[in-house]
Write an enzyme that holds these catalytic residues in place. Sequence first.
Site, PDB file in Angstrom:
ATOM      1  N   THR A 118       0.827  -1.208   0.000  1.00 28.33           N
ATOM      2  CA  THR A 118       0.000   0.000   0.000  1.00 28.33           C
ATOM      3  C   THR A 118       0.857   1.253   0.000  1.00 28.33           C
ATOM      4  O   THR A 118       1.966   1.252   0.561  1.00 28.33           O
ATOM      5  CB  THR A 118      -0.890   0.014   1.263  1.00 28.33           C
ATOM      6  OG1 THR A 118      -1.488   1.307   1.384  1.00 28.33           O
ATOM      7  CG2 THR A 118      -0.094  -0.234   2.529  1.00 28.33           C
ATOM      8  N   TYR A 142      -1.813   0.401  10.040  1.00 26.06           N
ATOM      9  CA  TYR A 142      -2.066  -0.296   8.780  1.00 26.06           C
ATOM     10  C   TYR A 142      -0.818  -0.241   7.893  1.00 26.06           C
ATOM     11  O   TYR A 142      -0.315  -1.274   7.425  1.00 26.06           O
ATOM     12  CB  TYR A 142      -3.268   0.345   8.074  1.00 26.06           C
ATOM     13  CG  TYR A 142      -3.427  -0.100   6.643  1.00 26.06           C
ATOM     14  CD1 TYR A 142      -3.652  -1.437   6.346  1.00 26.06           C
ATOM     15  CD2 TYR A 142      -3.330   0.811   5.585  1.00 26.06           C
ATOM     16  CE1 TYR A 142      -3.779  -1.855   5.028  1.00 26.06           C
ATOM     17  CE2 TYR A 142      -3.457   0.398   4.276  1.00 26.06           C
ATOM     18  CZ  TYR A 142      -3.676  -0.940   4.001  1.00 26.06           C
ATOM     19  OH  TYR A 142      -3.784  -1.353   2.712  1.00 26.06           O
TER      20      TYR A 142
END
Length: 328
Positions: A118, A142
């Site tokens: 990501t 995250y």
Amino acid sequence: MKKRIIVTGGAGYIGSHVVKALGERGYDVLTYDNLSTGNRWAVLHGDLVVADLSDSATLERVIRGFRPDAVMHFAASIVVPESVREPLRYYRNNTVNAIHLLEALQKFGVNTFIFSSTAAVYGIPGTMLVNENTPLHPINPYGSSKMMTEYILKDLSVALGDFRYVSLRYFNVAGADREGGIGQAYKEATHLITRALKTAKGEFQKLQIFGTDYPTPDGTCIRDYLHVDDLAEAHILALQYLLDGGRSDVFNCGYGRGYSVREVVGMARKVTGMDFSVEETARREGDPPALVADSSKIREKLGWRPQYDNLEYIVKTAWEWETAKRKT
Ligand code: UDP
């Protein structure tokens, strides 16, 4: 011989689009998914094994039985604010479970791996355009949980000469495949485009804009929104690259162009024809002001040629999906 691919998280949003693309190109696919956020109906090709990655016995049985040539690892938790509230859950699901998977693959000599990473690994980059050499400084659990898995993959590839991987760092994935009857189907919608469209549909009273005091031209955050079918194609190219003997590498996946939250809201109003209510509220924790991909590396090295670099098309396909009669 057909190549055999295990897709973890293949019942989820991005995974299901990649399973569809793999099936259309003649790969043998097996999806491994715990259905915590995914859906059985989203798996359009191959078998589905419903199990968790922490269940090493099932995982090993599946790998032994299917004998994959490669694994694509999507299964993960992906909601930034949730990760801020529940860091341990994110490290367990995203980092510890990746270790379980890699350990099981090592037992059976599976050495080709594609990882869903990501842009959140970059945190708040010093530049508007981010390339793969931009330092990694995630600002939420995250992003940290994904960065750790990237480090693990790198170390493993150094330790084991045979192990090769590609990490794809996704920017903001949105839209839906027009033919597949698949799309973003999370029980709790948190992503901007989905949230805006559900507001247009009347599922929410208003859309909140999280922060209007960012150092951007209109004060709202800028993101690089990427159509999920273009991202699926990037996975196919990465897979072919590794199966052809390519070396381990990391690629950004984005178009190289950013839109502000306000611009996305404007497009959602245009596409839906609904002038839904918007409320400007405080910043959401863990949001960097701007994230836009420099994607020249994947274009040059893998020959990626995106087809849907168009915010209107992205929002339109997401809207078609939202308003379609959904299988449940
Ligand atoms: N956002 C917003 N309202 C929402 C959802 C998101 O203003 O209801 C903003 C969010 O703060 C961020 C951008 O939209 O600046 C993209 O957020 P999203 O959750 O879609 O993706 P992320 O960039 O966090 O992966």
